[in-house]
Design a protein around this motif. Structure first.
Motif, mmCIF file in Angstrom:
data_model
loop_
_atom_site.group_PDB
_atom_site.id
_atom_site.type_symbol
_atom_site.label_atom_id
_atom_site.label_comp_id
_atom_site.label_asym_id
_atom_site.label_seq_id
_atom_site.Cartn_x
_atom_site.Cartn_y
_atom_site.Cartn_z
ATOM 1 N N ASN A 28 33.099 29.400 41.459
ATOM 2 C CA ASN A 28 33.394 30.348 40.378
ATOM 3 C C ASN A 28 33.603 31.755 40.924
ATOM 4 O O ASN A 28 34.485 32.489 40.457
ATOM 5 C CB ASN A 28 32.252 30.357 39.361
ATOM 6 C CG ASN A 28 32.168 29.067 38.568
ATOM 7 O OD1 ASN A 28 33.162 28.376 38.382
ATOM 8 N ND2 ASN A 28 30.964 28.724 38.110
ATOM 9 N N ASN A 67 37.025 31.921 42.665
ATOM 10 C CA ASN A 67 38.131 31.877 41.701
ATOM 11 C C ASN A 67 38.365 33.215 41.012
ATOM 12 O O ASN A 67 39.437 33.452 40.437
ATOM 13 C CB ASN A 67 37.866 30.796 40.647
ATOM 14 C CG ASN A 67 38.043 29.400 41.203
ATOM 15 O OD1 ASN A 67 38.771 29.195 42.175
ATOM 16 N ND2 ASN A 67 37.371 28.424 40.605
ATOM 17 N N GLN A 68 37.393 34.100 41.064
ATOM 18 C CA GLN A 68 37.544 35.409 40.450
ATOM 19 C C GLN A 68 38.226 36.420 41.368
ATOM 20 O O GLN A 68 38.555 37.522 40.943
ATOM 21 C CB GLN A 68 36.171 35.947 40.027
ATOM 22 C CG GLN A 68 35.509 35.137 38.918
ATOM 23 C CD GLN A 68 34.107 35.639 38.596
ATOM 24 O OE1 GLN A 68 33.784 36.801 38.808
ATOM 25 N NE2 GLN A 68 33.260 34.745 38.086
#
Length: 226
Positions: free
Chosen positions: A52, A55-56
């Motif tokens: 996560n 992915n940012q």
């Protein structure tokens, strides 16, 4: 992970600090494997969190994949430099200078395999297991571990799994960054052949630059042999 491999990896990683400390001269190099592989184990346990996080990052797949690989090389070489030299270079300034030489060497010797795997994974359908195996084999080649197995058996044998998993740890964050992977199906033989050869070929230009800088006196390659 296969239970037998996991057991052998743990035993090897615990053995290496003792073996290196008992060498002449004594070295804390073995703790490098212990620390790095412990961090890799934490990473695998928190993989969804890191995925996560990755992915940012607002960059292209190529920038993230290669950038994360280079970042991991820097982190890994920092740990390696401190572990290898902490007993011989008590001055913080000396440790800092020798760590810069670790960066200078390995930021040229290692990025080739990261770049190669970006292109391989964008085109060809590899399983994660295949990537880890092939990256691990590249690690054995890059660290000359097979030569160690031959010359200092069985100590060299204890380096095999820790070395393979060290390189797996370097590329692991990059693998999380790919939003789209290749779908081209190739035979297992061809996949493995490309996975072994392309990282070596992509490393050649970097090796040439490294050799030129070493000969010019800008890089001290002897830090990697201590």
């Amino acid at each position: 992970m296969n239970r037998t491999i996991k057991t052998l990896l743990i035993l090897s990683t615990l053995f290496l600090p003792i073996a290196f400390l008992g060498g002449e001269p004594a070295s804390a190099r073995g703790f490098y494997y212990l620390i790095w592989l412990y961090l890799f184990a934490l990473f695998t346990r928190k993989q969804s969190f890191f995925e996560n996080l990755v992915n940012q990052i607002p960059f292209s797949d190529a920038t993230k994949f290669i950038g994360l690989g280079i970042l991991m090389i820097v982190i890994e070489e920092t740990i390696a430099s401190l572990a290898v030299n902490i007993l011989s270079y008590p001055s913080p300034l000396e440790l800092f200078n020798i760590t810069l030489q670790f960066y200078a060497n390995n930021l040229l010797l290692l990025p080739g395999f990261i770049i190669a795997w970006y292109f391989l994974l964008k085109k060809i359908n590899y399983t994660k297991r295949e990537v880890f195996i092939l990256v691990g084999i590249f690690g054995l080649f890059a660290e000359k571990t097979i030569l160690h197995v031959i010359l200092i058996f069985p100590f060299g044998l204890a380096l095999v799994l820790p070395t393979m998993f060290t390189y797996m740890g370097i590329i692991a964050p990059s693998l999380l960054s790919l939003k789209q992977v290749g779908t081209k199906e190739l035979s297992k033989t061809l996949r493995y052949a490309l996975g072994l050869l392309l990282p070596i070929l992509c490393s050649v230009p970097f090796l040439i630059i490294h050799t030129i800088l070493v000969q010019a006196g800008y890089i001290d390659v002897t830090v990697l042999t201590k």
